[in-house]
Design an enzyme around this catalytic site. Structure first.
Site, PDB file in Angstrom:
ATOM      1  N   HIS A 281       4.604   6.186   5.381  1.00  0.00           N
ATOM      2  CA  HIS A 281       5.310   7.332   4.810  1.00  0.00           C
ATOM      3  C   HIS A 281       6.359   6.897   3.789  1.00  0.00           C
ATOM      4  O   HIS A 281       6.437   7.451   2.691  1.00  0.00           O
ATOM      5  CB  HIS A 281       5.984   8.121   5.935  1.00  0.00           C
ATOM      6  CG  HIS A 281       6.613   9.399   5.474  1.00  0.00           C
ATOM      7  ND1 HIS A 281       5.879  10.475   5.053  1.00  0.00           N
ATOM      8  CD2 HIS A 281       7.919   9.777   5.377  1.00  0.00           C
ATOM      9  CE1 HIS A 281       6.690  11.472   4.718  1.00  0.00           C
ATOM     10  NE2 HIS A 281       7.934  11.063   4.895  1.00  0.00           N
TER      11      HIS A 281
ATOM     12  N   ASP B 182      -0.004   7.719   7.023  1.00  0.00           N
ATOM     13  CA  ASP B 182       1.335   8.297   7.154  1.00  0.00           C
ATOM     14  C   ASP B 182       1.621   8.553   8.627  1.00  0.00           C
ATOM     15  O   ASP B 182       0.930   9.323   9.297  1.00  0.00           O
ATOM     16  CB  ASP B 182       1.409   9.607   6.358  1.00  0.00           C
ATOM     17  CG  ASP B 182       2.828  10.118   6.209  1.00  0.00           C
ATOM     18  OD1 ASP B 182       3.587  10.089   7.201  1.00  0.00           O
ATOM     19  OD2 ASP B 182       3.182  10.574   5.107  1.00  0.00           O
TER      20      ASP B 182
ATOM     21  N   SER C 155       8.294  14.507   1.114  1.00  0.00           N
ATOM     22  CA  SER C 155       8.538  14.698   2.539  1.00  0.00           C
ATOM     23  C   SER C 155       9.299  15.997   2.774  1.00  0.00           C
ATOM     24  O   SER C 155       8.790  17.069   2.470  1.00  0.00           O
ATOM     25  CB  SER C 155       9.273  13.478   3.107  1.00  0.00           C
ATOM     26  OG  SER C 155       9.283  13.503   4.512  1.00  0.00           O
TER      27      SER C 155
END
Length: 469
Positions: free
Chosen positions: A390, A358, A208
């Site tokens: 996610h 996601d 991320s």
């Protein structure tokens, strides 16, 4: 560009669940919190006069620290911090810190660079501060990602975790972050105290927000740091296209990540020369107040302060949707989107993974990035996770990530581009061996609390945050 609130909650659950089980095996007592200085007040973070003449990656200062979970429970490893010279976007010299964890019986021919997703433009949120025994835990993400680092330490890898946003905590500018990672690797490589042999092998990773730094390090390494012995890169939930990520985050439970990104891109070490005047002109009084808060608070407060709001609303800035299409803004966003230039293609084997569903970082952008790199002859393994969101995807992917790291160090990754889809959403607690089972069990606990496709957190993220922290 973003680490979701769900991931932050997941990590909090992991860390808190592990808290009791690890305490008995670690030394005590904790030191008073007042003995640890914040980066802005700590002389260690200030480079010496004349440091700009040193080569990127040069160690400027070093110290031993006691690393700790949540600032309270010491970790039984050697831990050091290195202040090193790195490079701002305009090529000028800046200095930042990397924290190095060396386990007992460490493999001396290799180490891991771990870019934690601290997602903040406040200097008090630098991971090097949060990792120290006695430090207040304003940077929740950096605090609890130590459990993931613990996996690599248990496997015998020394781990370095850099403050890749630089001394101003510039969240968002990928080129700055990528150079920060690469120069951190240079510094660790030359740190004789570790006893590393020859030209040590390195695998870099990040998820991320940490994939901003890792993806750009992979992209810039062939030109910026070609001498490094990089064996592989791992990036998950990658925010490869800044514009696409901004649109996906806007007016959601995760929109609080946008003001710190705008503030970070506008820092002097980033694109302040281009953006500062423009931002000052178009921000409303309320918008400026939010940006001011973003440079003084960490991700938890940022998410709550701009919850389900839009950067295009008139109360924030005066240009509406034209804001993102201004030529100045577009130029900066394009410079920080991956896989735009052929000569910025990773040359080391790269593992990219992303969830189809996601809800924070667009899957389509990551797929487009991979396709471009593959067209430019990169060696990429791209795994699509068809189940999960996610936060849960990083947990589910851990066995695949560890196996890729092992293969990368062994030089047995496959050549060319490989794509596969994983349908499972269950993490086997002994997937990586009995020695890692206790850590993976804690990750399974977190996975259960998040629920399928992170739906439990998406339905009431603020409530879940309040309940579990």
């Amino acid at each position: 560009m973003a680490l979701s609130l769900v991931r932050m909650v997941r990590l909090a659950l992991v860390g808190l669940a592990a808290f009791t089980s690890i305490a008995s095996a670690l030394p005590a007592p904790p030191v008073p919190r007042s003995t640890v200085l914040a980066p802005d007040a700590d002389p260690f973070y200030q480079p010496p006069a004349g440091f700009a003449s040193e080569a990127p990656g040069t160690i400027l200062s070093q110290r031993d620290i006691t690393a700790a979970f949540f600032g309270l429970i010491p970790i039984d490893v050697e831990a050091y911090q290195l202040l090193y010279r790195t490079t701002a976007v305009n090529g000028s010299a800046i200095a930042t810190v990397t924290t190095v964890f060396k386990p007992k019986n460490a493999k001396l021919d290799r180490f891991v660079s771990f870019a934690t997703a601290y997602d903040s433009s406040a200097t008090k949120c630098q991971p090097s501060y949060a990792y120290q025994l006695g430090a207040p835990q304003d940077s929740l993400i950096a605090s609890v990602e130590l459990l993931i680092i613990e996996i690599y330490l248990a496997l015998g890898y020394t781990v370095a975790s850099p403050d890749y946003e630089g001394p101003e905590a510039a969240f968002g500018p990928g080129r700055l972050a990528g150079m920060g990672v690469l120069d951190g690797i240079r510094a660790v490589k030359s740190f004789k105290t570790l006893g590393l042999t020859g030209n040590p092998m390195v695998v870099g990773m990040g998820y991320s927000g940490g994939a901003i730094a890792t993806g750009w390090a992979a992209s810039l390494q062939p030109k910026y740091a070609s001498e490094l012995n990089i064996k592989g890169w791992v990036q998950g939930g990658t925010p490869s296209n800044v514009t696409g990520t901004m649109y996906q985050l806007d007016n959601t439970a995760f929109s609080g990540l946008l003001p710190p990104a705008i503030a970070g891109l506008s820092k002097p070490s980033a694109y302040g020369a281009e953006l500062d005047t423009f931002i000052s002109k178009v921000m409303t009084a309320d918008g400026q107040k939010i940006l001011d808060s973003a440079v003084s608070e960490c991700v938890t407060e940022d998410l709550l302060a701009f919850f389900e709001r839009s950067i295009f609303e008139s109360s924030f800035q005066s240009m509406g949707e034209d804001f993102i299409f201004d030529p100045i803004v577009q130029s900066v966003l394009k410079q920080n989107s991956m896989a735009v230039n052929k000569d910025e293609t990773p040359t080391a084997p790269t593992f990219v993974y992303h969830a189809t569903n996601d809800e924070v970082i667009p899957y389509a952008d990551a797929k487009k990035m991979v396709n471009s790199w593959c067209n430019w002859d990169a060696n990429v393994k791209f795994t699509t996770y068809a189940s999960g969101g996610h936060a849960t995807t990083e947990i589910i992917a851990i066995p695949d990530v560890i196996n890729f790291v092992k293969n990368a160090f062994a030089g047995t990754t496959k050549s060319g581009c490989i794509a596969n889809t994983e349908l499972g959403s269950i993490l086997n607690p002994i997937a990586l061996g009995v020695e890692l089972e206790p850590i993976l069990v804690k990750l399974i606990d977190a996975l259960f609390n998040l629920g399928e496709q992170d739906s439990k957190v998406k339905s009431d993220p603020v409530g879940v945050l309040s309940t579990n922290l």
